[in-house]
Design a protein around this motif. Structure first.
Motif, PDB file in Angstrom:
ATOM      1  N   UNK A 120      19.067 -18.713  -2.427  1.00  0.00           N
ATOM      2  CA  UNK A 120      19.030 -18.611  -3.885  1.00  0.00           C
ATOM      3  C   UNK A 120      20.224 -17.834  -4.434  1.00  0.00           C
ATOM      4  N   UNK A 121      21.243 -17.636  -3.589  1.00  0.00           N
ATOM      5  CA  UNK A 121      22.458 -16.966  -4.034  1.00  0.00           C
ATOM      6  C   UNK A 121      22.435 -15.453  -3.910  1.00  0.00           C
ATOM      7  N   UNK A 122      21.286 -14.896  -3.584  1.00  0.00           N
ATOM      8  CA  UNK A 122      21.198 -13.448  -3.411  1.00  0.00           C
ATOM      9  C   UNK A 122      21.764 -13.046  -2.056  1.00  0.00           C
ATOM     10  N   UNK A 123      22.124 -11.790  -1.937  1.00  0.00           N
ATOM     11  CA  UNK A 123      22.514 -11.212  -0.655  1.00  0.00           C
ATOM     12  C   UNK A 123      21.324 -11.354   0.296  1.00  0.00           C
ATOM     13  N   UNK A 124      21.534 -11.811   1.554  1.00  0.00           N
ATOM     14  CA  UNK A 124      20.401 -12.088   2.437  1.00  0.00           C
ATOM     15  C   UNK A 124      19.553 -10.864   2.785  1.00  0.00           C
ATOM     16  N   UNK A 125      20.092  -9.666   2.599  1.00  0.00           N
ATOM     17  CA  UNK A 125      19.329  -8.460   2.908  1.00  0.00           C
ATOM     18  C   UNK A 125      18.454  -7.960   1.773  1.00  0.00           C
ATOM     19  N   UNK A 126      18.543  -8.608   0.599  1.00  0.00           N
ATOM     20  CA  UNK A 126      17.668  -8.229  -0.514  1.00  0.00           C
ATOM     21  C   UNK A 126      16.373  -9.016  -0.382  1.00  0.00           C
ATOM     22  N   UNK A 127      15.316  -8.324   0.015  1.00  0.00           N
ATOM     23  CA  UNK A 127      14.033  -8.983   0.272  1.00  0.00           C
ATOM     24  C   UNK A 127      12.931  -8.292  -0.531  1.00  0.00           C
ATOM     25  N   UNK A 128      11.781  -8.910  -0.529  1.00  0.00           N
ATOM     26  CA  UNK A 128      10.581  -8.272  -1.073  1.00  0.00           C
ATOM     27  C   UNK A 128       9.605  -8.123   0.084  1.00  0.00           C
ATOM     28  N   UNK A 129       9.007  -6.957   0.173  1.00  0.00           N
ATOM     29  CA  UNK A 129       8.042  -6.687   1.238  1.00  0.00           C
ATOM     30  C   UNK A 129       6.682  -6.419   0.612  1.00  0.00           C
ATOM     31  N   UNK A 130       5.676  -6.578   1.431  1.00  0.00           N
ATOM     32  CA  UNK A 130       4.320  -6.250   1.019  1.00  0.00           C
ATOM     33  C   UNK A 130       3.608  -5.707   2.246  1.00  0.00           C
ATOM     34  N   UNK A 131       3.049  -4.539   2.109  1.00  0.00           N
ATOM     35  CA  UNK A 131       2.339  -3.925   3.224  1.00  0.00           C
ATOM     36  C   UNK A 131       0.857  -4.267   3.146  1.00  0.00           C
ATOM     37  N   UNK A 132       0.271  -4.526   4.311  1.00  0.00           N
ATOM     38  CA  UNK A 132      -1.148  -4.846   4.381  1.00  0.00           C
ATOM     39  C   UNK A 132      -1.734  -4.211   5.633  1.00  0.00           C
ATOM     40  N   UNK A 133      -2.977  -3.772   5.524  1.00  0.00           N
ATOM     41  CA  UNK A 133      -3.676  -3.203   6.669  1.00  0.00           C
ATOM     42  C   UNK A 133      -5.161  -3.431   6.487  1.00  0.00           C
ATOM     43  N   UNK A 134      -5.760  -4.011   7.482  1.00  0.00           N
ATOM     44  CA  UNK A 134      -7.207  -4.184   7.515  1.00  0.00           C
ATOM     45  C   UNK A 134      -7.739  -4.834   6.235  1.00  0.00           C
ATOM     46  N   UNK A 135      -7.035  -5.871   5.764  1.00  0.00           N
ATOM     47  CA  UNK A 135      -7.475  -6.601   4.579  1.00  0.00           C
ATOM     48  C   UNK A 135      -7.067  -5.984   3.252  1.00  0.00           C
ATOM     49  N   UNK A 136      -6.473  -4.805   3.278  1.00  0.00           N
ATOM     50  CA  UNK A 136      -6.022  -4.141   2.050  1.00  0.00           C
ATOM     51  C   UNK A 136      -4.524  -4.380   1.893  1.00  0.00           C
ATOM     52  N   UNK A 137      -4.120  -4.931   0.741  1.00  0.00           N
ATOM     53  CA  UNK A 137      -2.711  -5.236   0.504  1.00  0.00           C
ATOM     54  C   UNK A 137      -2.167  -4.415  -0.651  1.00  0.00           C
ATOM     55  N   UNK A 138      -0.943  -3.934  -0.460  1.00  0.00           N
ATOM     56  CA  UNK A 138      -0.248  -3.262  -1.541  1.00  0.00           C
ATOM     57  C   UNK A 138       0.566  -4.271  -2.334  1.00  0.00           C
ATOM     58  N   UNK A 139       1.156  -3.832  -3.438  1.00  0.00           N
ATOM     59  CA  UNK A 139       1.980  -4.746  -4.237  1.00  0.00           C
ATOM     60  C   UNK A 139       3.322  -5.008  -3.553  1.00  0.00           C
ATOM     61  N   UNK A 140       3.920  -6.159  -3.804  1.00  0.00           N
ATOM     62  CA  UNK A 140       5.263  -6.422  -3.269  1.00  0.00           C
ATOM     63  C   UNK A 140       6.270  -5.437  -3.873  1.00  0.00           C
TER      64      UNK A 140
END
Length: 180
Positions: A120-140
């Protein structure tokens, strides 16, 4: 990479994003005055239980304006805290403001160039992450992986000299940033 950072640490140390103390604890036990900064309350409790005397809540904002350190650790892909290439210069300038003359920032990242283009033209190292544990997810949230050449360029623009001091087989590297 992380063992090398612990070996290179000296003087008064700031461990930014200290977690449960993988770096703070051995440095403190080695006699280095260590300040651990961490956003997670449970991790801060563990740091205190493990004997770190100076544990602070939050991030860089938890430091006093003139507070300086001989070594600032930004490990476990810690440069990702910048969130984007646009944020990297601001983040490094703020870090530099907390480093003593002759001091160092020891930071690591993973070189994203092997991943190819983002599509999409962005630098390949610019990502969005989302943490999850035991069914609980945080925001991206935005996260940055930066290659050594780009780090060198951006750090240079805020007056920091960059030296790569260790590289893992998976593209992860440790950089030492020092004021010119």
């Amino acid at each position: 990479v992380e063992r090398k950072a612990v070996e290179l640490a000296r003087g008064r140390v700031l461990d930014l994003g200290a977690g449960a103390g993988a770096h703070s604890v051995p440095l403190s036990k080695a006699g280095l005055a260590t300040t651990a900064v961490e956003v997670l309350p449970t991790a801060r409790e563990i740091l205190m239980e493990r004997g770190i005397p100076d544990v602070r809540a939050g991030g860089l904002e938890s430091l006093d304006a003139g507070e300086r350190f001989d070594t600032v650790l930004v490990l476990m892909n810690g440069l990702g805290l910048a969130g984007s290439l646009d944020g990297l210069g601001r983040f490094l300038a703020e870090l530099a403001g907390h480093v003593e003359s002759g001091g160092q920032v020891l930071a690591d990242s993973t070189d994203p160039r092997a991943w190819g283009e983002s599509g999409d033209g962005r630098y390949p190292g610019e990502v969005h992450m989302q943490l999850a544990f035991d069914g609980d997810e945080g925001p991206p949230f935005p996260f940055l992986f930066v290659d050594p050449d780009t780090l060198r360029d951006v750090a240079g623009s805020v007056g920091l000299h960059t030296e790569v001091v260790a590289v893992d087989q998976d593209g992860r590297y440790l950089a030492r940033l020092m004021a010119r």
